[in-house]
Design a protein around this motif. Structure first.
Motif, short mmCIF file in Angstrom:
data_model
loop_
_atom_site.label_atom_id
_atom_site.label_comp_id
_atom_site.label_asym_id
_atom_site.label_seq_id
_atom_site.Cartn_x
_atom_site.Cartn_y
_atom_site.Cartn_z
N GLU A 178 0.84 -1.19 0.00
CA GLU A 178 0.00 0.00 0.00
C GLU A 178 0.87 1.24 0.00
N SER A 221 -2.63 10.34 -1.78
CA SER A 221 -2.91 9.02 -2.36
C SER A 221 -3.16 7.96 -1.29
N HIS A 222 -4.10 7.05 -1.61
CA HIS A 222 -4.36 5.86 -0.80
C HIS A 222 -4.51 4.70 -1.79
N LYS A 223 -3.39 4.06 -2.11
CA LYS A 223 -3.39 3.07 -3.20
C LYS A 223 -2.92 1.70 -2.70
N LYS A 278 -7.22 2.43 -6.07
CA LYS A 278 -7.46 3.10 -4.79
C LYS A 278 -7.86 2.07 -3.74
N SER A 336 -11.22 -0.05 -3.46
CA SER A 336 -11.83 -0.20 -4.78
C SER A 336 -11.51 -1.59 -5.31
#
Length: 253
Positions: free
Chosen positions: A6, A12-14, A31, A34
């Motif tokens: 992560e 950003s939050h990926k 994301k 998602s």
């Protein structure tokens, strides 16, 4: 190899994870929370595949990604449209139970869940609809698809108790189409929807499972009445689906 990472900062939050299998790997990224995008890449050898996977992992680490314990079970699995149906883009529960990859990831055999044009279309239409609505109803989908989108009468899967009456019903013509063909289309959609739910989410609604088992039985009966002969594939689909049970650790709606 199966590792997840992560990246979280002010903007950003990926997430990003990778899994290798022989000479190919899948990556899933997007994301956090998602579904993300799936991509499969194939290499000339196992060694080259592992090398390229490690290279990607090191690149992510250099960019600031941190390794995490990803919840693979409570996640949706979609196919790479450029690669088509594959075990690597199927839920772990699907892969664990439906172990015959040549059967359950088949894109050409009409008898397999996704091998016919109908079955393949059903899987990909469902994927598109889930991206728009994660509360998508698998149970209601077959009737909706056939009647609202395809303009075809939907025949609810039922237990046939009188073979002679059913055999006569198959001879009826509706707008130039045989009743046999129309019922078969309903059964293909129901069966594909049931296997698609497990492939994508790792579980199945009990109502849909029962409908799919009835559809498989009806397919078998039609084959008998029409003299097509017994299908070993149909029997395996029935037995494998009947023995599948939901696991308690799946939380998806």
């Amino acid at each position: 190899m199966k590792r997840a990472f992560e990246f979280i900062d002010e903007k950003s939050h990926k997430f990003w994870w990778i899994e290798t299998s022989e000479n190919k790997f899948v990556v899933n990224y997007g994301k956090i929370d998602s579904i993300g995008k799936y991509e499969i890449k194939e290499w000339d050898s196992v060694e080259e595949c592992e090398k390229q996977a490690t290279k990607l992992i090191n690149s992510k680490i250099k960019k600031g990604y941190k390794e995490v314990n990803f919840d693979y079970n409570n996640h949706y699995y979609f196919d790479d449209m450029d690669y088509d149906i594959d075990f690597l883009t199927s839920h772990p529960n699907f892969r664990e139970h439906f172990t015959d990859e040549q059967l359950y990831c088949n894109c050409g055999d009409e008898e397999t869940p996704f091998g016919s044009d109908t079955g393949n279309d059903v899987l990909h239409i469902i994927e598109e609809k889930i991206r728009k609505n994660k509360n998508f109803s698998f149970v209601d989908f077959p009737k909706y698809l056939l009647e609202k989108e395809w303009g075809i009468e939907y025949f609810e899967p039922i237990l046939i108790t009188d073979e002679k009456v059913f055999a006569e019903e198959l001879k009826i013509k509706d707008k130039g189409l045989s009743r046999e063909a129309i019922i078969n289309e309903s059964d293909e959609v129901v069966i594909a929807t049931a296997f698609a739910q497990i492939k994508i989410t790792g579980k199945i609604d009990e109502e849909l499972k029962e409908k799919a088992l009835l559809s498989l039985k009806r397919v078998e009966l039609i084959a008998k009445i029409c003299g097509y002969g017994e299908s070993e594939i149909n029997k395996q689909l029935y037995n494998d689906l009947e023995s599948f049970t939901n696991k308690e650790n799946i939380k998806l709606n």
